[in-house]
Scaffold this active site. Sequence first.
Site, PDB file in Angstrom:
ATOM      1  N   ASP A   1      49.335  50.024  45.463  1.00 16.83           N
ATOM      2  CA  ASP A   1      49.447  49.535  46.501  1.00 16.83           C
ATOM      3  C   ASP A   1      50.561  50.318  47.375  1.00 16.83           C
ATOM      4  O   ASP A   1      51.814  50.430  46.803  1.00 16.83           O
ATOM      5  CB  ASP A   1      49.749  48.080  46.640  1.00 16.83           C
ATOM      6  CG  ASP A   1      48.570  47.378  46.349  1.00 16.83           C
ATOM      7  OD1 ASP A   1      47.591  47.718  46.453  1.00 16.83           O
ATOM      8  OD2 ASP A   1      48.712  46.014  45.633  1.00 16.83           O
TER       9      ASP A   1
ATOM     10  N   ASP B   1      39.135  40.489  49.131  1.00 14.83           N
ATOM     11  CA  ASP B   1      40.248  39.795  48.801  1.00 14.83           C
ATOM     12  C   ASP B   1      39.456  38.323  48.772  1.00 14.83           C
ATOM     13  O   ASP B   1      39.317  37.869  49.947  1.00 14.83           O
ATOM     14  CB  ASP B   1      41.140  39.811  49.761  1.00 14.83           C
ATOM     15  CG  ASP B   1      42.043  41.264  49.709  1.00 14.83           C
ATOM     16  OD1 ASP B   1      41.843  41.929  48.560  1.00 14.83           O
ATOM     17  OD2 ASP B   1      42.406  41.856  50.572  1.00 14.83           O
TER      18      ASP B   1
END
Length: 272
Positions: free
Chosen positions: A31, A150
């Site tokens: 990330d 997600d």
Amino acid sequence: MNNETNDKIRSLGSPFRGRRGLTKRIMPCLDIKDGRTVKGTNFINLRDAGDPVELGALYAQQGADELVFLDITATIEKRKTLAELANRIAHNINIPFTVGGGISSIEDVNALLQNGADKISVNTAAFKNPSLIKNLAKEFGSQCIVLAIDTKKEEDGEWYVYLNGGRTKTETRCIDWAKQAVDLGTGEILLTSMNHDGTKQGFALDITKQLSEELPVPVIASGGGGTMDHFVDVFEKGLADAALAASIFHFKEISIPDLKNYLINKNITVRI
């Protein structure tokens, strides 16, 4: 598309749709925020984990099967920055990698593929405009298109889709969106459980198993990997095609060679 992009797409081979291999993949995820690798818990409390290209090169040397780079604060204006990152990765890493973050058009994808990315990941933009998946798959092939979902399990027991880096809840069930996206041309699903993300308590086996059983494309499980047995569980019980993790690799809690040897000893097929 120019010839360079066409060559890259051809080199990736046939689309994933309906082609699920027996070999399980280990995929470190990086990330990225402001050019640095970060890691948090349940999508918050971020801490620095190092330079993404250096980490990616290390993982490639250690035997990672693929890498995923997600710019978690990307916007359309950052397209050039993301393309430059892809170029740096491509010059330093010799395994396939996926890039995601702020991708919302054919032009975005074209720029990333031209700069060396093998696949791209779409999330919020695809949910808001599902025809984006169809257009990208038609232009570049399903094998290039990874849909990141997600998802969070709510009190009613259902898993719902969240957008904008996990900040915005929708009323759409994860399985419904995944099926729609595959019908539109998605070649792979990157499934992240927000309930499990960063907890190191194990992957979300129930929703991973549901998607793996009901979809004809590979499912990458993400969120919760903390021990080697968690990877065994997500492959054997969750039926995942690949498992993605971050902090356990970034902070050297588990090494990729040790993990693969452990999986082999558990009769799980991985590439050495």
